[in-house]
Write an enzyme that holds these catalytic residues in place. Structure first.
Site, PDB file in Angstrom:
ATOM      1  N   THR A  23      39.477  12.076  48.501  1.00  0.00           N
ATOM      2  CA  THR A  23      39.313  13.472  48.091  1.00  0.00           C
ATOM      3  C   THR A  23      40.624  14.261  48.181  1.00  0.00           C
ATOM      4  O   THR A  23      40.711  15.256  48.907  1.00  0.00           O
ATOM      5  CB  THR A  23      38.245  14.165  48.955  1.00  0.00           C
ATOM      6  N   HIS A  53      44.529  16.743  51.762  1.00  0.00           N
ATOM      7  CA  HIS A  53      43.222  16.120  51.919  1.00  0.00           C
ATOM      8  C   HIS A  53      42.153  17.207  51.978  1.00  0.00           C
ATOM      9  O   HIS A  53      42.366  18.282  52.544  1.00  0.00           O
ATOM     10  CB  HIS A  53      43.188  15.272  53.198  1.00  0.00           C
ATOM     11  N   HIS A  54      41.008  16.925  51.371  1.00  0.00           N
ATOM     12  CA  HIS A  54      39.926  17.909  51.310  1.00  0.00           C
ATOM     13  C   HIS A  54      39.433  18.307  52.701  1.00  0.00           C
ATOM     14  O   HIS A  54      38.831  19.379  52.880  1.00  0.00           O
ATOM     15  CB  HIS A  54      38.767  17.341  50.482  1.00  0.00           C
ATOM     16  N   SER A  55      39.676  17.470  53.697  1.00  0.00           N
ATOM     17  CA  SER A  55      39.234  17.811  55.055  1.00  0.00           C
ATOM     18  C   SER A  55      40.014  18.994  55.611  1.00  0.00           C
ATOM     19  O   SER A  55      39.560  19.669  56.541  1.00  0.00           O
ATOM     20  CB  SER A  55      39.384  16.606  55.992  1.00  0.00           C
ATOM     21  N   ASN A  65      36.458  24.417  54.935  1.00  0.00           N
ATOM     22  CA  ASN A  65      35.636  24.212  53.748  1.00  0.00           C
ATOM     23  C   ASN A  65      34.367  25.055  53.848  1.00  0.00           C
ATOM     24  O   ASN A  65      33.599  24.912  54.800  1.00  0.00           O
ATOM     25  CB  ASN A  65      35.263  22.731  53.607  1.00  0.00           C
TER      26      ASN A  65
END
Length: 490
Positions: free
Chosen positions: A47, A159-161, A339
């Site tokens: 991601t 990174h999406h995290s 997020n």
């Protein structure tokens, strides 16, 4: 993330150090933990969020390096790596990398001349497909020089995290300036000191975190249970109705879209291809308004029109396209980063040839989905999902995402001119991750221009150049609505 409000970046001298909340939570959320771990067993679920700035010229390299160094002081998360707790008990903990090396994360390349934006996008997509070194902070940036017209490209991969799309815009704003000249008097602070956090120490921190959370969680549970009990006693029919409404909403949210995927787009793989589209924001907004919709409705309708044309070009009938769309759940009081998204899935009316009617159909669908009480069910269920064996979680997630032929996101962008180390940013193209879906399209508005980045899975879209041509035609037919409406008014 439909119809967000424009984000006006602060000037560097106006940055409020106390308001930068990127390091407030030192533990990944359950949702972020799932994304972090699933890609280890299924690489298709990587991601990376990629942002590509097109610059009017090459920026001053030394200033660019200093800007990144300064940003790493302001946002400690830039210097942090994720440490897995011992035995996998708990969620990863963010810890300052004791060997943080800016030269590793920030790179510079020059293309052989003559080169253009397509050549630069190839470099960007290669950067995007490389897995992160998870022993280091999960981000990478690169300056690409040598474009034939004197322009340059700056690309950032995170990174999406670390963050969602809106948080990424907030982070990028720290590197941007509203003036080309240097800002010598901007606020600063010492970089976060290195931390030597072991997996056992991370486990200890996780235990302490859970202990601290327990009272508030119990209080919430008790108060929630008490409210539910009072409602059940005093207004039993209301309580039963609320439960039934939520159950029906839950069914609508979690069930797959009422459409099967296109046979043309059935395969999935690791190959990626980046394409770009652009349109003036007032024009796209006018097209949506002409058909009774919003700019987001017009954007989605244009993408679906491109899908229809692609199928027609390849001699395949198209029906409804199963698709997903992230919804921004951020509140104004939420800290930067992290997020805060939910997702809706629906059958996109790609077979509808009339672009105006397609816009109205999209609007009706999206408005209904945004009001669903169970919209945030994935986030709510994350504490349970993340406790599943990682392979089982990854296979379940992949089975859901592979059923989507399109994901489309719309992130509020920057409405004012901004600069990067003296170079003016002409365009800002976003490329969202495509974990399991065939096509991921992301739109950001930048100084009055809608910049659309399209991330294609090349196993699904085997003719990417043709597909982008069809998307352009789909956009053109939607944009024509604005011209027709203006002509009618005249």
């Amino acid at each position: 993330m439909a119809d967000g409000q424009p984000f006006i970046p602060p000037s560097a001298v106006d940055v409020d150090l106390s308001a930068v909340g990127w390091a407030q939570n030192r533990t990944m959320s359950d949702f972020e933990t799932g994304m972090w771990r699933m890609e280890e067993v299924r690489p298709e679920l990587r991601t990376p969020i990629v942002a590509v700035d097109v610059l009017d010229r090459a920026p001053d390299w030394d200033r660019l390096v200093r800007a990144h160094e300064w940003a790493s002081h302001i946002v400690p998360r830039i210097r942090m790596r994720a440490v897995e707790p011992a035995f996998g008990l708990g969620n990863p903990v963010w810890s300052v990398d004791p060997e943080f090396d800016l030269d590793y994360h920030l790179r510079r390349v020059r293309l052989p001349e003559p080169a253009d934006l397509d050549h630069a996008l190839r470099i960007c997509r290669h950067l995007a497909t490389e897995p992160f070194d998870k022993a280091r902070p999960p981000w990478m940036a690169m300056l690409i020089e040598g474009l034939g017209d004197g322009r340059a490209v700056y690309v950032v991969k995170t990174h999406h995290s670390i963050t969602d799309g809106m948080g990424g815009i907030q982070m990028m704003a720290l590197l941007h300036s509203r003036r080309p000249e240097p800002t010598p008097d901007k606020p600063d602070r010492a970089p976060a000191p290195p931390e030597h956090l072991s997996d056992l120490s991370a486990l200890g921190l996780e235990v302490l975190t859970e202990v601290r959370r327990a009272p508030s969680r119990i209080a919430d549970l008790v108060s929630g249970s008490a409210r539910a009990a009072i409602t059940a006693v005093t207004r039993p029919f209301d309580a039963a109705g609320e439960v039934l409404d939520y159950a029906n909403s839950l069914r609508r949210v979690i069930q797959p879209p009422p459409a099967t995927g296109s046979p043309l787009l059935r395969n999935r793989g690791l190959g990626r291809w980046f394409g770009v589209l652009e349109v003036e924001l007032p024009v796209l907004k006018g097209a949506g308004h002409a058909a009774g919709g919003s700019v987001n409705d017009a954007y989605i309708a244009a993408l679906l029109g491109g899908f229809r044309r692609y199928h027609e070009e390849l001699g395949e009938a198209v029906g409804k396209i199963p698709m997903g769309m992230p919804i921004n759940m951020r509140a104004a009081s939420d800290p930067s980063g992290g997020n805060r998204i939910a997702a809706v899935r629906f059958a996109g009316p790609a077979a509808e040839p009339d672009p105006a009617l397609r816009i109205r159909k999209v609007r009706a669908i999206v408005l209904a989905l945004r009001e669903e009480p169970a919209l945030d069910i994935v986030e709510a269920a994350s504490p349970l999902l993340v406790r599943l064996p990682t392979r089982l979680l990854a296979e379940w997630y992949l089975s859901q995402s592979k059923g989507l032929d399109l994901q489309a996101s719309n992130v509020a962008g920057v409405p004012v001119p901004v600069y990067l180390a003296g170079a003016r940013i002409e365009r800002m193209f976003p490329f969202g991750p495509a974990p399991g879906c065939a096509v991921m399209a992301t739109m950001v508005s930048h100084v009055g221009t809608c910049c659309i980045g399209v991330n294609l899975d090349t196993a699904a879209v085997t003719e990417p150049a043709l597909f982008m041509q069809c998307l352009q035609e789909g956009l053109d037919e939607v944009v024509a609505l604005a011209g027709a409406a203006k002509g009618a008014e005249g």
